[in-house]
Design an enzyme around this catalytic site. Structure first.
Site, mmCIF file in Angstrom:
data_model
loop_
_atom_site.group_PDB
_atom_site.id
_atom_site.type_symbol
_atom_site.label_atom_id
_atom_site.label_comp_id
_atom_site.label_asym_id
_atom_site.label_seq_id
_atom_site.Cartn_x
_atom_site.Cartn_y
_atom_site.Cartn_z
ATOM 1 N N CYS A 61 2.082 26.549 -13.855
ATOM 2 C CA CYS A 61 1.046 25.809 -13.985
ATOM 3 C C CYS A 61 -0.223 26.381 -13.235
ATOM 4 C CB CYS A 61 1.256 24.452 -13.014
ATOM 5 S SG CYS A 61 1.408 24.940 -11.232
ATOM 6 N N LYS A 68 45.614 34.492 -6.444
ATOM 7 C CA LYS A 68 44.944 33.614 -7.017
ATOM 8 C C LYS A 68 44.988 33.712 -8.411
ATOM 9 C CE LYS A 68 40.442 31.103 -6.553
ATOM 10 N NZ LYS A 68 39.878 30.995 -7.768
ATOM 11 N N ARG A 100 41.923 19.705 -14.259
ATOM 12 C CA ARG A 100 41.144 19.124 -12.857
ATOM 13 C C ARG A 100 40.124 18.301 -13.092
ATOM 14 N NH1 ARG A 100 37.129 21.773 -9.954
ATOM 15 N NH2 ARG A 100 37.313 21.286 -7.677
ATOM 16 N N LYS A 138 46.577 30.593 2.908
ATOM 17 C CA LYS A 138 46.784 28.758 3.478
ATOM 18 C C LYS A 138 47.506 28.929 4.853
ATOM 19 C CE LYS A 138 47.143 27.734 -1.432
ATOM 20 N NZ LYS A 138 48.062 27.474 -2.566
ATOM 21 N N SER A 142 38.674 22.499 -4.533
ATOM 22 C CA SER A 142 38.602 23.817 -4.684
ATOM 23 C C SER A 142 38.705 24.802 -3.521
ATOM 24 C CB SER A 142 37.186 24.285 -5.494
ATOM 25 O OG SER A 142 36.063 23.720 -4.761
ATOM 26 N N ASP A 200 44.063 33.524 -12.384
ATOM 27 C CA ASP A 200 42.941 33.180 -13.118
ATOM 28 C C ASP A 200 43.254 32.460 -14.377
ATOM 29 O OD1 ASP A 200 40.214 33.042 -13.561
ATOM 30 O OD2 ASP A 200 40.023 35.047 -14.251
ATOM 31 N N CYS A 211 1.315 30.451 -9.810
ATOM 32 C CA CYS A 211 2.490 29.996 -10.449
ATOM 33 C C CYS A 211 2.446 30.362 -12.085
ATOM 34 C CB CYS A 211 2.718 28.417 -10.322
ATOM 35 S SG CYS A 211 3.934 27.872 -11.375
ATOM 36 N N CYS A 219 2.964 20.753 -11.360
ATOM 37 C CA CYS A 219 3.743 21.798 -12.006
ATOM 38 C C CYS A 219 4.737 21.378 -12.957
ATOM 39 C CB CYS A 219 4.286 22.808 -11.081
ATOM 40 S SG CYS A 219 5.071 24.381 -11.800
ATOM 41 N N LYS A 240 38.292 37.046 -2.473
ATOM 42 C CA LYS A 240 38.209 37.388 -3.821
ATOM 43 C C LYS A 240 38.259 38.960 -3.900
ATOM 44 C CE LYS A 240 37.293 34.604 -6.701
ATOM 45 N NZ LYS A 240 35.910 33.828 -7.158
ATOM 46 N N TYR A 261 51.922 25.865 -7.073
ATOM 47 C CA TYR A 261 51.525 26.524 -5.684
ATOM 48 C C TYR A 261 50.995 25.093 -4.920
ATOM 49 C CZ TYR A 261 47.050 26.676 -8.174
ATOM 50 O OH TYR A 261 45.937 26.170 -9.065
ATOM 51 N N CYS A 305 5.360 27.615 -5.547
ATOM 52 C CA CYS A 305 4.205 27.187 -6.187
ATOM 53 C C CYS A 305 3.915 26.093 -5.470
ATOM 54 C CB CYS A 305 4.536 26.844 -7.594
ATOM 55 S SG CYS A 305 3.576 25.639 -8.416
ATOM 56 N N GLU A 309 48.857 34.596 -1.302
ATOM 57 C CA GLU A 309 49.351 34.618 -2.578
ATOM 58 C C GLU A 309 48.476 34.760 -3.463
ATOM 59 O OE1 GLU A 309 50.189 30.151 -4.020
ATOM 60 O OE2 GLU A 309 49.369 30.119 -1.958
ATOM 61 N N GLU A 368 49.075 26.398 -11.650
ATOM 62 C CA GLU A 368 47.906 27.163 -12.776
ATOM 63 C C GLU A 368 48.599 27.218 -14.000
ATOM 64 O OE1 GLU A 368 45.047 27.247 -10.832
ATOM 65 O OE2 GLU A 368 43.959 28.842 -12.230
HETATM 66 S S1 IVH Z 1 45.380 26.122 -3.757
HETATM 67 C C1 IVH Z 1 43.269 22.548 -1.908
HETATM 68 N N1 IVH Z 1 46.399 28.336 -4.908
HETATM 69 O O1 IVH Z 1 41.546 28.164 -7.508
HETATM 70 C C2 IVH Z 1 43.491 23.726 -2.758
HETATM 71 N N2 IVH Z 1 44.573 27.475 -5.995
HETATM 72 O O2 IVH Z 1 39.118 27.931 -6.316
HETATM 73 C C3 IVH Z 1 44.288 23.737 -3.700
HETATM 74 N N3 IVH Z 1 43.740 28.821 -7.966
HETATM 75 O O3 IVH Z 1 41.167 24.810 -8.487
HETATM 76 C C4 IVH Z 1 44.163 25.179 -4.491
HETATM 77 N N4 IVH Z 1 45.581 30.033 -7.690
HETATM 78 O O4 IVH Z 1 42.742 26.230 -10.000
HETATM 79 C C5 IVH Z 1 45.419 27.388 -4.782
HETATM 80 N N5 IVH Z 1 47.591 30.259 -5.450
HETATM 81 C C6 IVH Z 1 46.485 29.407 -5.752
HETATM 82 C C7 IVH Z 1 45.888 29.390 -6.745
HETATM 83 C C8 IVH Z 1 44.724 28.610 -6.832
HETATM 84 C C9 IVH Z 1 44.505 29.845 -8.615
HETATM 85 C C10 IVH Z 1 42.775 28.130 -8.600
HETATM 86 C C11 IVH Z 1 42.997 26.582 -8.606
HETATM 87 C C12 IVH Z 1 41.958 25.783 -7.809
HETATM 88 C C13 IVH Z 1 40.815 27.103 -7.931
HETATM 89 C C14 IVH Z 1 39.944 27.022 -6.562
#
Ligand code: IVH
Length: 719
Positions: free
Chosen positions: A435, A129, A150, A302, A93, A131, A432, A462, A326, A238, A456, A127, A186
């Site tokens: 307990c 992210k 995953r 990256k 992740s 969802d 607490c 407890c 984010k 990606y 506590c 790039e 994704e």
């Molecule tokens: S790179 C080693 N690129 O975000 C890292 N992840 O929080 C490989 N995700 O599990 C992930 N868009 O499902 C990467 N442009 C993007 C992404 C992306 C969505 C998701 C992916 C990952 C999660 C991590």
């Protein structure tokens, strides 16, 4: 509502046949709701009751057992509907960043780790992210051979048949691609397709879906691929897993290659060299966000060059070379109806605001954490003010709540104009609530300041601490016992029958034995536990009688010992016996054991103290002793690199290094199987000393430990 059914004994043959037909259809319907739609209508207990009734009728009228009887389909387990696939490379992740400041820190940390590179010389890609759900697609000789979710990062579910229905995903790759190709990316559902699907559902008088992401997940988990085919799922590539050959040497180059192979890639991906340019791109993507036909929750940065990515490597779960920036959280107004106190594993009292339900960014929020007494008052972790002095949080207050991603919602501020005149300050409990023991704020020995956490003092007395401890023990990164979740732990902890008690961790492993003769009948007679699920639970428990040392140490629930620390300890001591013996002697703060523990790079005094305290407590020793009768922690694995000249050696770096940074040197040494320590002791094998080395080098000489300079070290490890 429960409808009284006639006793099985009183059924006529005709009644029985009719009811068996009904039960077959009804259970099949519930199976479909549970497995295919992720939307069960009845509780597990009610489901089991239906199954039991079916079995009872069949036992009385064996000649009536139907071909499609639910009793013939016992194999269909809830989560086992798809086969498991072990990923050739783990699916990791990303770390999150929230502010421009965090992004600067990230970029600086990359420069710091790599060292010596001039400003703006490292390129980063940025790039969206997406969802959706991450997916790994494996091609062999240009043919799609497998697709896996995953899962837990190591093992995912085999959803190949469903993935084949996604038109955007190529089934074959052009000639000339490497023999083994794993493309990752994704799977998502477009916003417009999601809205169209919901319109259709409304028109059919059916329930609508919550959001595109969940719908995409549900669509992929269909047992019947023809159902998946009707959902318009899409894909962005990606990343990658195993590759027998690398077609490019940069992140952008790889993604461009995927595009030429026929994969959809995100058009907003770009490459930059300055922090300002990266952040500007983030803002632009944020502005475009509402107009994109897919949900995104941030921007991923990256390091572009793959050789630099390789040098940066990984932390336990995420790469050092990437981060997800984010988008800001969404906010809404609501009222605090009451404040509850939850007691955690370490006795921490956490106040939770119960809110009038409110939708924040598409999700209904009913609870928000208030962290601790200071937070309620408007004081942050470092004693700083986080709200105006009179903006303490009170029951009845109208507040601003914020939700960011999967993070627990927060109460940001109080709307003072709406505060009722008679409102009173919230008084934080001094005992607490579980307990009744005193709850106190400890004083930090070093700073002399009051800890922000109220704890506590009940310890094992407890109930809350004991139960939370068990939940930690069975959790995913500890013993990971499937079928023994929070709900079941509560059940076993509270069970009336002593045979079913799980009060401490070892009890988990004696549960089956304690059922005596009727090992398979006792538990399964209890609502919610079917015959199959009980057997599965025992199997899951028995499957964990061998466990890695790291998981074992983590599962003990020692304060401050998270996964990373557990890993450090496992690596350093190698076996549980070595670890436990060392902790017994480490109680002597002037002895070798204590200094050895403190020499582990990454373990500070607070953590070391907590571990020593844990091993001083007779009750802990007693529980661990019983646990070791049931469970065998495996010795820590020595890395696969048996040929490395430094496997198992303890190395200390001191002075300044010139060819690489300290972090990089450490990561490299560890990847070759060495242990890196922070201080020199008799156990040290090699001290690598750069210019400016002082007392550590002296001590090494005193103890007769081998010393070398950076070049000699590099020559030793082969570059
Ligand atoms: S790179 C080693 N690129 O975000 C890292 N992840 O929080 C490989 N995700 O599990 C992930 N868009 O499902 C990467 N442009 C993007 C992404 C992306 C969505 C998701 C992916 C990952 C999660 C991590």
């Amino acid at each position: 509502m429960t409808i009284e059914k006639p006793l099985v004994e009183t059924l006529t043959e005709a009644d029985a046949a009719e009811e068996l037909a009904f039960l077959a259809a009804e259970l099949a319907r519930h199976d479909a709701l549970y497995h295919a739609k992720d939307a069960p209508e009845i509780s597990d207990a009610d489901y089991d009751a239906l199954k039991r009734r079916n079995e009872a009728i069949e036992a009385r009228f064996p000649e009536l057992v139907r071909d499609d009887s639910p009793s013939r389909k016992v194999g269909a387990a809830p989560s086992g509907i798809f086969q498991q696939i072990v990923h050739a490379r783990p699916m990791l992740s990303l770390d999150n960043t929230f502010s421009d400041e965090d992004v600067r820190d990230f970029v600086h940390s990359v420069y710091r780790f790599l060292g010596v590179l001039p400003d703006d010389s490292i390129a980063f890609t940025a790039e969206p992210k997406i969802d959706g759900l991450s997916m790994s697609l494996r091609y062999e000789n240009g043919k799609l051979v497998g697709a896996a979710t995953r899962g837990d990062g190591t093992t995912g579910e085999n959803v190949t048949a469903n993935i084949r229905t996604i038109k955007e995903i190529p089934q074959t790759l052009p000639s000339g691609v490497p023999e083994i190709v794993e493309v990752r990316g994704e799977v998502y559902m477009g916003k417009s397709d999601f809205l169209a699907l919901n319109e259709q559902m409304t028109a059919l008088g059916r329930q609508t879906y919550v959001n595109p992401r969940n719908t995409a997940a549900g669509s992929l988990r269909q047992l019947d691929p023809t159902v998946t085919a009707t959902r318009k799922l899409r894909f962005f590539a990606y990343a990658w897993g195993e590759m027998s050959d690398m077609p490019a040497d940069t992140q952008l180059g790889m993604v461009k290659t995927f595009e030429t192979w026929g994969f959809p890639v995100n058009p907003l991906m770009q490459r930059f060299t300055s922090i300002e340019a990266i952040i500007a791109h983030y803002r632009n993507i944020g502005l475009e966000r509402p107009d994109l036909d897919y949900d995104i929750d941030g921007v991923v940065y990256k390091v572009d060059r793959l050789d630099l990515q390789a040098r940066l490597g990984f932390r336990s779960r995420s790469p050092r070379w990437a981060t997800a920036h984010k988008f800001p959280a969404e906010q809404a107004f609501t009222t605090v109806e009451k404040i509850d106190i939850q007691v955690g594993r370490t006795g921490a009292l956490t106040p939770v605001a119960r809110l009038t339900p409110i939708t924040v960014g598409g999700v209904v929020v009913t609870n928000a954490t208030l962290h601790n007494a200071d937070y309620i008052e408007g004081i942050g972790n470092n004693g700083e003010r986080i709200r105006e002095p009179d903006h303490d949080i009170r029951i009845g207050d109208t507040v601003i709540v914020q939700r960011a991603g999967d993070v627990i919602p927060q109460v940001l501020d109080v709307v003072m104009e709406k505060r009722e005149s008679g409102s009173v300050r919230y008084e934080f409990p001094k005992i607490c609530p579980v307990c009744g023991s005193h709850a106190v704020r400890e004083r930090n020995e070093k700073t002399g300041k009051l800890d922000s956490v109220t704890r506590c003092t009940g310890g094992f007395v407890c109930r809350a601490q004991a139960v939370e401890h068990l939940k930690h023990f069975v959790s995913r990164n500890a013993f990971d016992i499937e079928g023994l979740g929070a709900k079941q732990v509560d059940f076993f902890f509270e069970a009336e029958d002593e045979k079913l008690w799980i009060k401490t961790a070892p009890d988990i492993f004696t549960l089956e034995k304690r059922q005596g003769e009727s090992a398979l009948t006792k538990l399964e007679n209890i609502d919610g536990f079917g015959k199959v699920s009980v057997r599965k639970l025992y199997d899951a428990i028995n499957g964990r009688r061998q466990v890695s040392l790291q998981r074992f140490i983590y599962a003990l629930g020692i304060r401050h010992v998270g996964e990373t620390t557990a890993k450090l300890l496992a690596r350093h001591y190698g076996s549980y016996t070595a670890f436990a013996d060392a902790m017994q002697t480490a109680g002597d703060l002037s002895g070798e054991g204590w200094s050895d523990l403190n020499s582990i790079d990454g373990i500070g005094e607070v953590v070391a103290r907590a571990i020593v305290e844990f091993y001083k407590e007779p009750r802990n020793l007693e529980v661990v002793g019983r646990l070791l009768k049931e469970v065998t922690p495996q010795d820590a694995e020595t890395p696969i690199v048996s040929s490395s000249p430094v496997v198992g050696k303890t190395v200390v770096f001191t002075g300044s290094l010139e060819k690489m940074t300290r972090d990089e040197a450490k990561a490299k040494a560890e990847s070759l199987g060495a242990k890196v320590a922070g201080s020199v002791s008799k156990k040290t094998d090699i001290v690598v000393a750069g210019p400016g080395a002082g007392s550590k080098l002296e001590k090494a000489r005193e103890l007769g430990v081998q010393t070398m300079d950076e070049d000699e070290w590099i020559a030793l490890i082969g570059g």
